[in-house]
Scaffold this motif. Structure first.
Motif, PDB file in Angstrom:
ATOM      1  N   GLY A 185      27.484   8.484  50.600  1.00 31.98           N
ATOM      2  CA  GLY A 185      26.232   9.232  50.732  1.00 31.98           C
ATOM      3  C   GLY A 185      25.472   9.308  49.431  1.00 31.98           C
ATOM      4  O   GLY A 185      24.243   9.181  49.403  1.00 31.98           O
ATOM      5  N   SER A 186      26.181   9.489  48.335  1.00 35.12           N
ATOM      6  CA  SER A 186      25.525   9.579  47.029  1.00 35.12           C
ATOM      7  C   SER A 186      24.887   8.250  46.653  1.00 35.12           C
ATOM      8  O   SER A 186      23.768   8.201  46.129  1.00 35.12           O
ATOM      9  CB  SER A 186      26.534  10.003  45.962  1.00 35.12           C
ATOM     10  N   ILE A 187      25.582   7.174  46.929  1.00 36.39           N
ATOM     11  CA  ILE A 187      25.048   5.838  46.621  1.00 36.39           C
ATOM     12  C   ILE A 187      23.777   5.563  47.427  1.00 36.39           C
ATOM     13  O   ILE A 187      22.794   5.009  46.918  1.00 36.39           O
ATOM     14  CB  ILE A 187      26.109   4.759  46.900  1.00 36.39           C
ATOM     15  N   LEU A 188      23.775   5.971  48.689  1.00 33.36           N
ATOM     16  CA  LEU A 188      22.646   5.690  49.584  1.00 33.36           C
ATOM     17  C   LEU A 188      21.567   6.773  49.555  1.00 33.36           C
ATOM     18  O   LEU A 188      20.603   6.702  50.297  1.00 33.36           O
ATOM     19  CB  LEU A 188      23.155   5.531  51.021  1.00 33.36           C
ATOM     20  N   ASN A 189      21.733   7.780  48.688  1.00 27.59           N
ATOM     21  CA  ASN A 189      20.779   8.892  48.585  1.00 27.59           C
ATOM     22  C   ASN A 189      20.663   9.654  49.904  1.00 27.59           C
ATOM     23  O   ASN A 189      19.576  10.038  50.327  1.00 27.59           O
ATOM     24  CB  ASN A 189      19.393   8.376  48.141  1.00 27.59           C
ATOM     25  N   ILE A 190      21.799   9.847  50.558  1.00 21.88           N
ATOM     26  CA  ILE A 190      21.828  10.559  51.824  1.00 21.88           C
ATOM     27  C   ILE A 190      21.836  12.070  51.577  1.00 21.88           C
ATOM     28  O   ILE A 190      22.596  12.576  50.754  1.00 21.88           O
ATOM     29  CB  ILE A 190      23.077  10.174  52.648  1.00 21.88           C
ATOM     30  N   LYS A 191      20.975  12.772  52.310  1.00 21.50           N
ATOM     31  CA  LYS A 191      20.923  14.236  52.229  1.00 21.50           C
ATOM     32  C   LYS A 191      21.400  14.807  53.566  1.00 21.50           C
ATOM     33  O   LYS A 191      20.706  14.693  54.576  1.00 21.50           O
ATOM     34  CB  LYS A 191      19.489  14.718  51.955  1.00 21.50           C
ATOM     35  N   PRO A 192      22.584  15.417  53.597  1.00 20.48           N
ATOM     36  CA  PRO A 192      23.052  16.003  54.859  1.00 20.48           C
ATOM     37  C   PRO A 192      22.281  17.269  55.195  1.00 20.48           C
ATOM     38  O   PRO A 192      21.924  18.045  54.315  1.00 20.48           O
ATOM     39  CB  PRO A 192      24.518  16.309  54.580  1.00 20.48           C
ATOM     40  N   THR A 193      22.013  17.470  56.474  1.00 21.42           N
ATOM     41  CA  THR A 193      21.399  18.718  56.924  1.00 21.42           C
ATOM     42  C   THR A 193      22.490  19.559  57.572  1.00 21.42           C
ATOM     43  O   THR A 193      23.349  19.056  58.290  1.00 21.42           O
ATOM     44  CB  THR A 193      20.258  18.470  57.921  1.00 21.42           C
ATOM     45  N   LEU A 194      22.440  20.835  57.277  1.00 16.47           N
ATOM     46  CA  LEU A 194      23.439  21.771  57.772  1.00 16.47           C
ATOM     47  C   LEU A 194      22.760  22.877  58.553  1.00 16.47           C
ATOM     48  O   LEU A 194      21.558  23.123  58.418  1.00 16.47           O
ATOM     49  CB  LEU A 194      24.221  22.389  56.611  1.00 16.47           C
ATOM     50  N   THR A 195      23.549  23.573  59.360  1.00 17.76           N
ATOM     51  CA  THR A 195      23.071  24.764  60.031  1.00 17.76           C
ATOM     52  C   THR A 195      24.263  25.691  60.244  1.00 17.76           C
ATOM     53  O   THR A 195      25.382  25.361  59.872  1.00 17.76           O
ATOM     54  CB  THR A 195      22.363  24.422  61.359  1.00 17.76           C
ATOM     55  N   LEU A 196      24.021  26.851  60.823  1.00 17.06           N
ATOM     56  CA  LEU A 196      25.102  27.764  61.170  1.00 17.06           C
ATOM     57  C   LEU A 196      25.184  27.881  62.688  1.00 17.06           C
ATOM     58  O   LEU A 196      24.144  27.956  63.363  1.00 17.06           O
ATOM     59  CB  LEU A 196      24.887  29.150  60.558  1.00 17.06           C
ATOM     60  N   ASP A 197      26.407  27.882  63.211  1.00 17.59           N
ATOM     61  CA  ASP A 197      26.578  28.025  64.656  1.00 17.59           C
ATOM     62  C   ASP A 197      26.664  29.499  65.031  1.00 17.59           C
ATOM     63  O   ASP A 197      26.495  30.391  64.184  1.00 17.59           O
ATOM     64  CB  ASP A 197      27.802  27.239  65.136  1.00 17.59           C
ATOM     65  N   ASN A 198      26.930  29.773  66.302  1.00 16.94           N
ATOM     66  CA  ASN A 198      26.930  31.156  66.773  1.00 16.94           C
ATOM     67  C   ASN A 198      28.065  31.993  66.210  1.00 16.94           C
ATOM     68  O   ASN A 198      28.022  33.228  66.285  1.00 16.94           O
ATOM     69  CB  ASN A 198      26.978  31.190  68.306  1.00 16.94           C
ATOM     70  N   GLU A 199      29.085  31.340  65.650  1.00 27.23           N
ATOM     71  CA  GLU A 199      30.165  32.076  65.011  1.00 27.23           C
ATOM     72  C   GLU A 199      29.876  32.349  63.540  1.00 27.23           C
ATOM     73  O   GLU A 199      30.658  33.027  62.865  1.00 27.23           O
ATOM     74  CB  GLU A 199      31.474  31.291  65.137  1.00 27.23           C
TER      75      GLU A 199
END
Length: 289
Positions: A185-199
């Motif tokens: 991911g770092s090599i490809l400049n990937i930015k992960p998106t996160l969220t929070l679930d109901n827990e």
């Protein structure tokens, strides 16, 4: 009887707002570079100093708020005749909320007439802060404690966190992704998106290439998923990337009619896990994933 609103430092609310509205908070802590720092919402230990240390390679670790800290603050306001509402960091991410429950039970044993409600926000950073903000509005409108607690309990799982993380290494260290994924991911400049679930747990949602696309993604999340935008205050939190936060705010204001947009820094506790460059939009939406 008066109502006292209490949160913890993981809510990442602007210090000025907390002071202006007489909100108290319990600090969490961070160990970094051989020093233990109580998170005071940036009053004494500045956020840019913290993120500078991380960029220099210093690896922080966090410490939850303990039972004694909650007993002390609850007992103080019970003695002063307040009804108490505490809105805390997601119990799925920290033992801090559990400390508040133990402390509440302890204080109730000493003071039979104490009125203390503790609410698991199932949120983090300004997601938790948004609920505190809403509770503050309702207190100022004169609603009673039971009405406020019911409102916050009903709305908390509609608080949407749209998060983009800049450096995958911090997620790897926290066990959220594998070392191989972080490297690629770092090599490809990937930015992960996160969220929070109901827990109230952090989950990986998708991956985006490049920060510009990531900012547009956050704006589109608000446009597509927020409800009653005209009456909403949107919250943007950032980990030492104010320029990107302001760019996101401008896009939101260009594309949508909103009540207000509030920007604030991600504090040292939450910033430990996301790392510098983390950017998030928080708002009331239809439902979590």
């Amino acid at each position: 009887m008066k109502i006292k609103l209490i949160t913890d430092s993981a809510s990442d609310l602007p210090l000025e707002f907390v002071k202006d509205n007489d909100i108290d908070f319990v600090p969490l802590g961070v160990n970094i570079d051989g020093n233990f720092i109580l998170d005071d919402l940036g009053e004494n230990f500045k956020m840019d100093e913290f993120y500078s240390l991380i960029r220099q390679g210093k690896m922080p670790s966090t410490s939850q708020a303990n039972v004694f800290a909650f007993e002390e603050i609850f007992e103080k306001y019970v003695k002063e005749g307040y009804k108490i509402i505490y809105i805390g960091l997601s119990s799925a991410l920290s033992g801090t909320f559990n400390s508040s429950v133990i402390a509440r039970n302890s204080v109730l044993e000493k003071y039979n007439d104490a009125d203390i409600s503790v609410i698991d926000s199932k949120s983090v950073s300004l997601g938790e802060g948004l609920l505190v903000y809403k509770a503050c509005e309702l207190i100022n409108k004169g609603l009673d404690k039971e009405e406020i607690v019911k409102f916050i309990e009903n709305i908390k799982e509609k608080v949407i966190h749209s998060i983009v993380v800049d450096d995958l290494a911090h997620l790897k260290r926290g066990g959220r992704i594998s070392g191989a994924t972080a490297t690629v991911g770092s090599i490809l400049n990937i930015k992960p998106t996160l969220t929070l679930d109901n827990e109230g747990k952090v989950v990986v949602k998708s991956k985006i290439k490049g920060k510009k696309k990531a900012i547009k993604y956050l704006a589109s999340e608000i446009k597509d998923n927020a409800i009653d935008l005209e009456n909403q205050t949107i919250f943007i939190c950032h980990a030492d990337c104010l320029t990107e936060a302001e760019e996101l705010k401008n896009i939101i204001l260009e594309e949508s009619t909103v009540k207000d947009v509030i920007i604030n820094s991600i504090g040292v506790v939450i910033g430990t896990h996301g790392g510098p460059g983390t950017l998030a939009a928080v708002f009331i939406g239809k439902e979590r994933i």
